[in-house]
Structure formats: C-alpha cells, structure tokens
Design a protein around this motif. Structure first.
Motif, PDB file in Angstrom:
ATOM      1  N   THR A 149     -74.210   0.556 -20.178  1.00 11.38           N
ATOM      2  CA  THR A 149     -73.350   1.512 -19.476  1.00 11.38           C
ATOM      3  C   THR A 149     -71.936   1.419 -20.034  1.00 11.38           C
ATOM      4  O   THR A 149     -71.401   0.321 -20.219  1.00 11.38           O
ATOM      5  N   ILE A 150     -71.336   2.576 -20.275  1.00 11.25           N
ATOM      6  CA  ILE A 150     -69.934   2.651 -20.663  1.00 11.25           C
ATOM      7  C   ILE A 150     -69.164   3.117 -19.435  1.00 11.25           C
ATOM      8  O   ILE A 150     -69.465   4.174 -18.873  1.00 11.25           O
ATOM      9  N   VAL A 151     -68.196   2.335 -19.003  1.00  7.02           N
ATOM     10  CA  VAL A 151     -67.436   2.648 -17.789  1.00  7.02           C
ATOM     11  C   VAL A 151     -65.991   2.971 -18.169  1.00  7.02           C
ATOM     12  O   VAL A 151     -65.258   2.102 -18.648  1.00  7.02           O
ATOM     13  N   PHE A 152     -65.580   4.209 -17.950  1.00  9.51           N
ATOM     14  CA  PHE A 152     -64.192   4.612 -18.206  1.00  9.51           C
ATOM     15  C   PHE A 152     -63.371   4.403 -16.938  1.00  9.51           C
ATOM     16  O   PHE A 152     -63.771   4.817 -15.852  1.00  9.51           O
ATOM     17  N   VAL A 153     -62.216   3.768 -17.109  1.00  8.04           N
ATOM     18  CA  VAL A 153     -61.382   3.448 -15.946  1.00  8.04           C
ATOM     19  C   VAL A 153     -59.947   3.941 -16.117  1.00  8.04           C
ATOM     20  O   VAL A 153     -59.067   3.574 -15.340  1.00  8.04           O
ATOM     21  N   GLY A 154     -59.699   4.771 -17.129  1.00 10.46           N
ATOM     22  CA  GLY A 154     -58.354   5.279 -17.364  1.00 10.46           C
ATOM     23  C   GLY A 154     -58.404   6.673 -17.957  1.00 10.46           C
ATOM     24  O   GLY A 154     -59.469   7.182 -18.334  1.00 10.46           O
ATOM     25  N   TYR A 155     -57.255   7.297 -18.047  1.00 11.09           N
ATOM     26  CA  TYR A 155     -57.162   8.665 -18.541  1.00 11.09           C
ATOM     27  C   TYR A 155     -57.566   8.738 -20.010  1.00 11.09           C
ATOM     28  O   TYR A 155     -57.206   7.873 -20.810  1.00 11.09           O
ATOM     29  N   GLN A 156     -58.324   9.774 -20.358  1.00 11.97           N
ATOM     30  CA  GLN A 156     -58.758  10.008 -21.739  1.00 11.97           C
ATOM     31  C   GLN A 156     -58.100  11.298 -22.244  1.00 11.97           C
ATOM     32  O   GLN A 156     -58.415  12.376 -21.772  1.00 11.97           O
ATOM     33  N   ALA A 157     -57.191  11.164 -23.191  1.00  9.08           N
ATOM     34  CA  ALA A 157     -56.452  12.325 -23.698  1.00  9.08           C
ATOM     35  C   ALA A 157     -57.346  13.220 -24.535  1.00  9.08           C
ATOM     36  O   ALA A 157     -58.349  12.779 -25.110  1.00  9.08           O
ATOM     37  N   LYS A 158     -56.972  14.491 -24.619  1.00  9.54           N
ATOM     38  CA  LYS A 158     -57.699  15.454 -25.443  1.00  9.54           C
ATOM     39  C   LYS A 158     -57.797  14.960 -26.873  1.00  9.54           C
ATOM     40  O   LYS A 158     -56.832  14.441 -27.429  1.00  9.54           O
ATOM     41  N   GLY A 159     -58.971  15.152 -27.464  1.00 12.15           N
ATOM     42  CA  GLY A 159     -59.148  14.813 -28.862  1.00 12.15           C
ATOM     43  C   GLY A 159     -59.560  13.385 -29.130  1.00 12.15           C
ATOM     44  O   GLY A 159     -59.970  13.047 -30.232  1.00 12.15           O
ATOM     45  N   THR A 160     -59.484  12.513 -28.121  1.00 16.82           N
ATOM     46  CA  THR A 160     -59.835  11.115 -28.339  1.00 16.82           C
ATOM     47  C   THR A 160     -61.347  10.926 -28.266  1.00 16.82           C
ATOM     48  O   THR A 160     -62.066  11.730 -27.669  1.00 16.82           O
ATOM     49  N   LEU A 161     -61.806   9.842 -28.867  1.00 17.95           N
ATOM     50  CA  LEU A 161     -63.227   9.515 -28.818  1.00 17.95           C
ATOM     51  C   LEU A 161     -63.677   9.329 -27.372  1.00 17.95           C
ATOM     52  O   LEU A 161     -64.763   9.782 -26.985  1.00 17.95           O
TER      53      LEU A 161
ATOM     54  N   ASN B 114     -76.927   7.425 -25.876  1.00 22.11           N
ATOM     55  CA  ASN B 114     -78.014   7.244 -24.910  1.00 22.11           C
ATOM     56  C   ASN B 114     -77.578   6.448 -23.690  1.00 22.11           C
ATOM     57  O   ASN B 114     -78.256   6.451 -22.656  1.00 22.11           O
ATOM     58  N   ALA B 115     -76.476   5.743 -23.808  1.00 17.34           N
ATOM     59  CA  ALA B 115     -76.014   4.874 -22.717  1.00 17.34           C
ATOM     60  C   ALA B 115     -75.614   5.700 -21.499  1.00 17.34           C
ATOM     61  O   ALA B 115     -75.272   6.882 -21.601  1.00 17.34           O
ATOM     62  N   GLU B 116     -75.667   5.063 -20.341  1.00 18.79           N
ATOM     63  CA  GLU B 116     -75.175   5.691 -19.119  1.00 18.79           C
ATOM     64  C   GLU B 116     -73.646   5.744 -19.199  1.00 18.79           C
ATOM     65  O   GLU B 116     -72.997   4.768 -19.578  1.00 18.79           O
ATOM     66  N   ILE B 117     -73.068   6.890 -18.858  1.00 20.65           N
ATOM     67  CA  ILE B 117     -71.610   7.061 -18.910  1.00 20.65           C
ATOM     68  C   ILE B 117     -71.079   7.205 -17.486  1.00 20.65           C
ATOM     69  O   ILE B 117     -71.535   8.075 -16.737  1.00 20.65           O
ATOM     70  N   GLN B 118     -70.145   6.345 -17.117  1.00 18.87           N
ATOM     71  CA  GLN B 118     -69.566   6.374 -15.782  1.00 18.87           C
ATOM     72  C   GLN B 118     -68.043   6.483 -15.895  1.00 18.87           C
ATOM     73  O   GLN B 118     -67.442   6.011 -16.857  1.00 18.87           O
ATOM     74  N   ASN B 119     -67.446   7.106 -14.889  1.00 25.46           N
ATOM     75  CA  ASN B 119     -65.996   7.269 -14.860  1.00 25.46           C
ATOM     76  C   ASN B 119     -65.489   6.955 -13.457  1.00 25.46           C
ATOM     77  O   ASN B 119     -65.935   7.560 -12.488  1.00 25.46           O
ATOM     78  N   ILE B 120     -64.586   5.976 -13.344  1.00 25.01           N
ATOM     79  CA  ILE B 120     -64.003   5.633 -12.039  1.00 25.01           C
ATOM     80  C   ILE B 120     -62.509   5.954 -12.117  1.00 25.01           C
ATOM     81  O   ILE B 120     -61.688   5.110 -12.479  1.00 25.01           O
ATOM     82  N   GLU B 121     -62.166   7.208 -11.785  1.00 26.31           N
ATOM     83  CA  GLU B 121     -60.786   7.668 -11.948  1.00 26.31           C
ATOM     84  C   GLU B 121     -59.799   6.899 -11.091  1.00 26.31           C
ATOM     85  O   GLU B 121     -58.632   6.766 -11.447  1.00 26.31           O
TER      86      GLU B 121
END
Length: 537
Positions: free
Chosen positions: A367-379, A400-407
């Motif tokens: 699982t990839i967990v995003f916990v911060g802002y992702q700017a346009k154009g970034t990976l 294929n990994a599960e993608i999660q985002n905790i804003e």
C-alpha cells in the motif's frame, strides 16, 4: 508600498514576494518551484529583481518550496540578512544542504541523458556547499518578538502551526506619516496537529496575503486519521505487503511517528499489532531534523510536552530504525518480512522514495499512503490520480499497489480552517490576496471570503504588482524567451500532453466509464495548452 508576486501565484510552489516601500525593498520567502520539468525550469531563470537592491529577507518556514532558492540567491551575490524563527534557522541548516545535494545528484543523472542526446551539459542549480554557505546570512528570532529590520518596517513572527518554526508574519510599514499593516499567513496549519501548537490568532490587518492550498475542500475528520492510518497498516501487513509512505522529512514524518507510537486506549489493539512491525525512516535528513525537534521542545503543544515530561519521547520507540547510507536504503527492498517505510520526498519527485515506489508499486499486497499535498505534474499526483503505469528511472512500472490518501495529515488548513482563522480577526482586512493554490481552490476560497466576510479579494498572477497607493494591480510585461527556449518548452509540453493522452487511451480501452477521471485529464490537458498560449502568445 508595492507587493510583487514572484511565485506561488496561481500555483502552489515557488513562494516569493517582493515588497517595496519608500525606503526599503525586501523579500518574503524565496522558494523552489516543484512539479513537472517546466516548473523545474523556472528555478534556473534570473530573479525578477536586482539582488543588490534587496535590503533584507523574511522567511516564513523551512520547507523547500519556501526556502529552496536561498542558496541560489547567495550564489548569485546576495549578502544581506535573512530573518526567521530559531527553529526555522536550525532546520535550514540541514535542509538547504540536503537540497543542494539533491540538485547535484539529479543534475548528474540529467547530464548523462543530455550527453547521450548530444545536448549541452548544465551545472547544478546550486550545491550542498552553497546551502551551507548561505546559512551565514540567517538571523534567528523568537516567536512574538518584534524586530525592526529597517527604519520603516517592523515585523512580528507568530506560530503558524504548519511545521516546527513556521510563521505567520505581521508586518507594519510606515509611509507618508501613516502605518499600514500587512499579514502574510505563510502556510497555515491545521488545528489539533500532533506535536505543534494551533495557528496564532491575529487581531487585525489592513491587508492579508493568504494561502489557499485546500481552499476548495474540507479534510476528513482529523480525529479519525490516526485510526485510519493504523487500519491501513494492519490490513497491509496482514497480507504480507509493505506500507510505503512518501513524506516530507520535516513535519509529516515526525507527526506520523508520533501517531504510530502514542499510547492511547482508543487504538490499543492497533498499536499493539504495529509495535511488532519494523518502521524505517529512510531519510538522513529526517534523522537530523528529529534531533532539531528535541532541541525545540518549547514549540511543542501541551500533549506532546507532557509525554516528554513523563520521560517518553514520542518520536522514538523500540521498533523504529533510521537508515543513513545508500546501502542501508537499498537493503530495505531486499527484506522478506513486511515493513513500514517512511521516505522523502513527499511528492515523490526526488530522493529515496522513488526507489521504494519502483520496488512496491507493482505489488498488489503493498500500500502507498499519501499524507501530504501532491502538486500538479509530480509523480505523487499522477499516482494519486490513478495512472496505471508510471515511469521511474526510465522503467515503466505498473501500479498494482493499493493507493490511499489521508488528507487530514496535511500540514495545511482546509477551507474551514482558513475561514475560521480569518473570522477571528477583530478588525478584518480591507483586501485579501489569495496565493499558494491551484485555480479551483483559489476561486472557491475567493468567493467564500467575499460571501461570508464581504471582503474584496484578489487572485494575483505571477509577476503582478499591487500598488497600495493607487489600489491597482499592475501586470508586468514579461520578455519573451528565445526561439530555442520556445522550441524546447514546446517539446516538454508535448511530452506532458502525450502522458495525458496515453492515460485517456488506457481508461477508454478498459471501458471503465470513469467519467470523473476523464474530465480531470481533459482539464489537465487544457491547463497545459493554456500555459502554452500564455507563455508564447
């Protein structure tokens, strides 16, 4: 008095503002542009001011999109003072050198590509040595301390609650026998963020320059974010996968460590399970920064301070490991047991996180967990928006990994947080300049401020200048680039559009009917074409 918006104007990165008074010229922030290759190219441009004319600089906080071009400023001859909180100064000691090191590594990699393509090689934007040398200009100040960097300007640094040492700036300017007060929000933090105190309430302002990163939306319930993180970790580990968390080395990493470790009855079962899982912070910078946190316990909120007073430092626990060398980092991808890896950069654009994504994105158990802002154009933004394949180090990787985002882990206040903060002004500003946000966020927040507070708002473009005396925004004429530069940037825009078209084709071919995703991509393509028209028309 005039303010020229040199960055974070209709965009999120590159924060930089030039303030001109009758007697002084000074900068607020000097940040790096981050995102696509086009944004990266902005960093190499000449500054839109004469460096010799700048009398001093004020730095709101240490994040690279606010501080990252200071070494370049130094490299090009700036030798005046830079005022920031003592915590920010201590963080910059590490962060600017680290940024210089990244510039060198990235430039070596790009030069190899340039050489193979027969293109001219380029020097790095700046080096680690430039980052170190720039520190001689810094002057540390305390929160609530009023300084007078010039005879007509007074400044007070207030806690912004965004990261350690982050500031809201109150600036008083004397001109023509009267005093004008301008407040710069900097990056405004959430309330109830672990470790940090809440943003300072400001009583009054004549003008406000306000960030808008999350101006068009609300974070999920902040109280649930820790539980959600722990549930994600538990589910992923139980199926044998790794949890990869792209995180800024300063701020989010420390908050995550705090949440994973703190002993609350509510999360007792989850904490007991997670306490057996190795947690790796794969960032030499994060190691050094965590030491800076130890040095500034006076910046902690009451809860975090009470942990420390009871002999329990919440940023350190038995199953926590810091990796230092490149060899240690690479070895993490050879581990057989499931692990939690927290690694920079937070937007996945540089650093060790790209290696961990390369080794885990294709795994359906991770699982990839995003916990911060992702700017346009970034990976990071592309993964979060659902791209099925991404290019990392020249190799196509299937997602294929599960993608999660905790804003709600974000260090930025959401729309409610911004509105609540503005509502606390006893004397409201007569005008609000909305910066540091994407178009939709700025427009929504602008309308909200006008509707609720009946305050005039301005959304400045890059290089716009607001003249306080005439109460007008003057649009600066920007010289056109050379023909070669136009052709090069058109090629970059073409590549960016090809990626979007490829993604649209993937969605349609799989007949998933995700109208929202297609609309998002068409909007992105429209944005690219609009930028092309603005730049070269």
């Amino acid at each position: 008095m005039k303010i020229t918006f040199l960055g974070a104007a209709k965009e999120v990165t590159g924060s930089c503002y030039l303030v001109e008074t009758e007697k002084s010229k000074f900068l607020i922030d000097c940040g790096m542009f981050q995102g696509s290759e086009i944004e990266d190219e902005y960093n190499y441009q000449e500054f839109a001011f004469d460096i010799a004319d700048i009398d001093f600089m004020l730095l709101t906080h240490a994040h690279i999109d606010h501080s990252g071009r200071i070494p370049l400023l130094f490299k090009r001859g700036y030798r005046k003072k830079i005022y920031a909180t003592k915590g920010t100064v201590d963080l910059c000691e590490y962060m600017l050198q680290d940024s210089g090191h990244i510039q060198q590594i990235e430039n070596e990699w790009k030069n190899r590509k340039r050489k193979r393509a027969g293109k001219t090689l380029r020097m790095p934007l700046y080096t680690a040595d430039d980052g170190k040398a720039a520190m001689q200009l810094f002057c540390g100040v305390n929160y609530d301390e009023i300084i007078e960097p010039s005879e007509d300007v007074k400044v007070k640094f207030n806690d912004a609650g965004h990261m350690l040492g982050s500031s809201i700036l109150e600036i008083w300017v004397k001109e023509g026998g009267k005093e004008t007060k301008v407040v710069f929000s900097g990056d405004l933090g959430n309330k109830n963020i672990p470790i940090l105190r809440d943003p300072t309430i400001i009583d009054e302002a004549d003008y406000l320059v306000c960030e808008s990163t999350y101006g068009d939306r609300l974070h999920e319930d902040v109280g649930d974010k820790a539980k959600k993180l722990m549930e994600i970790i538990k589910k992923t580990i139980s199926r044998g996968g790794n949890v990869i968390i792209p995180s800024f080395a300063v701020g989010r990493t420390q908050e995550l460590l705090y949440e994973i470790h703190k002993d609350e009855e509510l999360y007792k079962n989850e904490i007991e399970y997670i306490s057996k899982v190795p947690v790796y912070v794969d960032s030499p910078l994060a190691t050094s920064v965590t030491d800076v946190f130890r040095k500034h316990l006076d910046y902690f909120d009451d809860e975090a301070r009470s942990y420390v007073e009871n002999g329990d430092y919440p940023l350190d626990f038995p199953n926590l490991h810091f990796t230092h060398s490149t060899e240690e980092s690479k070895a993490l991808n050879d581990l057989k047991e499931p692990v939690i890896i927290i690694s920079a950069s937070g937007m996945c654009e540089a650093g060790r996180i790209k290696h961990h994504l390369k080794h885990n994105l294709w795994r359906s158990d991770s699982t990839i967990v995003f916990v911060g802002y992702q700017a346009k154009g970034t990976l990071g933004r592309r993964i979060l928006e659902g791209e099925k394949t991404v290019n990392i180090f020249g190799e196509e990787i299937t997602v294929n990994a599960e993608i999660q985002n905790i804003e709600s882990f974000s260090g930025h206040a959401d729309q409610k947080g911004i509105m609540d903060w503005i509502s606390s002004f006893k004397k409201k500003p007569k005008k609000v300049f909305i910066v540091h946000g994407e178009d939709s966020a700025q427009k929504v927040l602008s309308e909200k401020i006008k509707d609720v507070f009946n305050i005039e708002t301005v959304i400045p473009s890059k290089y716009d200048t607001y003249d306080f005396e005439s109460d007008e925004v003057n649009v600066t004429e920007i010289p056109l680039p050379s023909d070669d530069e136009i052709l090069r940037q058109i090629e970059e825009l073409r590549t960016e559009n090809d990626k979007i078209l490829s993604r649209l084709k993937d969605i349609i071919s799989q007949n998933r009917g995700k109208v929202k995703e297609v609309g998002s991509d068409l909007a992105a393509m429209s944005d690219v074409l609009s930028r092309l028209k603005r730049r070269f028309s």
